[in-house]
Design a protein around this motif. Structure first.
Motif, PDB file in Angstrom:
ATOM      1  N   THR A  35       0.844  -1.192   0.000  1.00  0.00           N
ATOM      2  CA  THR A  35       0.000   0.000   0.000  1.00  0.00           C
ATOM      3  C   THR A  35       0.882   1.247   0.000  1.00  0.00           C
ATOM      4  OG1 THR A  35      -0.113   0.205   2.424  1.00  0.00           O
ATOM      5  CG2 THR A  35      -1.718  -1.260   1.358  1.00  0.00           C
ATOM      6  N   TYR A  36       0.257   2.409   0.147  1.00  0.00           N
ATOM      7  CA  TYR A  36       1.004   3.667   0.196  1.00  0.00           C
ATOM      8  C   TYR A  36       1.382   4.060   1.615  1.00  0.00           C
ATOM      9  CZ  TYR A  36      -0.350   4.060  -4.650  1.00  0.00           C
ATOM     10  OH  TYR A  36      -0.515   3.800  -6.001  1.00  0.00           O
ATOM     11  N   SER A  38       3.476   3.704   5.240  1.00  0.00           N
ATOM     12  CA  SER A  38       4.710   3.207   5.837  1.00  0.00           C
ATOM     13  C   SER A  38       4.312   2.189   6.904  1.00  0.00           C
ATOM     14  CB  SER A  38       5.486   4.356   6.491  1.00  0.00           C
ATOM     15  OG  SER A  38       4.779   4.841   7.635  1.00  0.00           O
ATOM     16  N   SER A 106      -5.781   2.822   1.812  1.00  0.00           N
ATOM     17  CA  SER A 106      -4.627   3.286   1.047  1.00  0.00           C
ATOM     18  C   SER A 106      -5.019   4.282  -0.041  1.00  0.00           C
ATOM     19  CB  SER A 106      -3.894   2.090   0.428  1.00  0.00           C
ATOM     20  OG  SER A 106      -2.738   2.505  -0.256  1.00  0.00           O
ATOM     21  N   HIS A 109      -4.781   7.898   0.936  1.00  0.00           N
ATOM     22  CA  HIS A 109      -3.469   8.438   1.299  1.00  0.00           C
ATOM     23  C   HIS A 109      -3.038   9.512   0.302  1.00  0.00           C
ATOM     24  CE1 HIS A 109       0.739   8.638   2.453  1.00  0.00           C
ATOM     25  NE2 HIS A 109       0.440   7.908   3.524  1.00  0.00           N
ATOM     26  N   ARG A 111      -0.272  10.053  -0.990  1.00  0.00           N
ATOM     27  CA  ARG A 111       0.642   9.548  -2.016  1.00  0.00           C
ATOM     28  C   ARG A 111      -0.073   8.697  -3.066  1.00  0.00           C
ATOM     29  NH1 ARG A 111       4.207   8.888   2.429  1.00  0.00           N
ATOM     30  NH2 ARG A 111       3.791   6.650   2.581  1.00  0.00           N
ATOM     31  N   CYS A 112      -1.324   8.392  -2.824  1.00  0.00           N
ATOM     32  CA  CYS A 112      -2.075   7.602  -3.797  1.00  0.00           C
ATOM     33  C   CYS A 112      -2.373   8.469  -5.025  1.00  0.00           C
ATOM     34  CB  CYS A 112      -3.383   7.123  -3.182  1.00  0.00           C
ATOM     35  SG  CYS A 112      -4.416   6.158  -4.316  1.00  0.00           S
ATOM     36  N   GLU A 116      -5.983   6.503  -9.207  1.00  0.00           N
ATOM     37  CA  GLU A 116      -6.473   5.420  -8.357  1.00  0.00           C
ATOM     38  C   GLU A 116      -7.645   5.890  -7.502  1.00  0.00           C
ATOM     39  OE1 GLU A 116      -3.772   2.979  -6.138  1.00  0.00           O
ATOM     40  OE2 GLU A 116      -2.171   3.227  -7.618  1.00  0.00           O
TER      41      GLU A 116
END
Length: 218
Positions: A35-36, A38, A106, A109, A111-112, A116
């Motif tokens: 996933t995005y 951590s 995710s 997020h 960063r996704c 998406e």
């Protein structure tokens, strides 16, 4: 950052995770890889999951009423919330386990990629899961959302006008439905279309992880 989660992992105690399936594809390290998030963010999400999944029925799973109350901060479900729950519930067994929770989260997020996010939002509108969005599906979802907002009244003819304008702009091939590529083109042009791609409860995680910021616009 992450010291509390590191100590949680290093305690060696299984009590905190007792009753939860964190093996295999649900292991935090695997989820961080897929996933995005951590690994520290996954552990932060576990604390959230643990709280939500034990709020009504302490069985290590999130049920629809727990999902509605905790993530959308309302005791009353609606068509939109039901659609989101069904997308989280990958196995379609009426409950969300930790792996499903993280993988679905995710998409929210920062960063996704927006594409998406758009694909996830498209599936919310695609009520009958045909791979296209019809005028009636948009009309139905809008009416359901407006029904729960007593401060906003839009008559049916105004809703019809919104739907018609939307299709005039988005339905590029003029076939009466919106496909995924047409929807993605709309989102690229106007990201605010999926401005709801955030969840109120996620803001709490920003106090633990400054990088864990959810932008309302995307």
């Amino acid at each position: 950052m992450g010291n509390c989660c590191a100590s949680r992992r290093g305690m060696g105690s299984q009590m905190f995770f007792l009753g939860f399936d964190l093996k295999g594809q649900n292991h935090p390290r695997v989820l961080a890889r897929d996933t995005y998030f951590s690994e520290d963010e996954v552990y932060a999400l576990f604390e959230l999951f643990r709280s939500v999944s034990t709020s009504i029925v302490a069985d290590g799973l999130i049920h629809r009423d727990e999902f509605t109350l905790a993530l959308f901060e309302t005791p009353k479900t609606n068509l939109f919330i039901n659609q989101v729950f069904d997308l989280f519930d990958e196995e379609q067994n009426g409950a969300i386990d930790f792996g499903e929770f993280v993988r679905s989260m995710s998409v929210f997020h920062p960063r996704c990629p927006i594409q998406e996010k758009a694909a996830f939002a498209f599936r919310i509108y695609d009520l009958d899961d045909t791979g296209t969005i019809s005028k009636e599906e948009i009309r139905t979802l809008l009416k359901a959302l407006l029904k729960d907002n007593r401060n906003l009244h839009i008559p049916d003819n105004a809703i019809d006008e919104i739907v018609e304008r939307t299709f005039k702009e988005v339905d590029i091939d003029s076939n009466g439905t919106i496909n995924l590529e047409e929807f993605k083109a709309l989102v690229n042009k106007n990201p605010s279309v999926i401005g709801y791609m955030t969840l109120p409860i996620l803001r709490e995680l920003t106090t633990k992880f400054p990088s864990f910021i959810f932008n309302k616009r995307v």
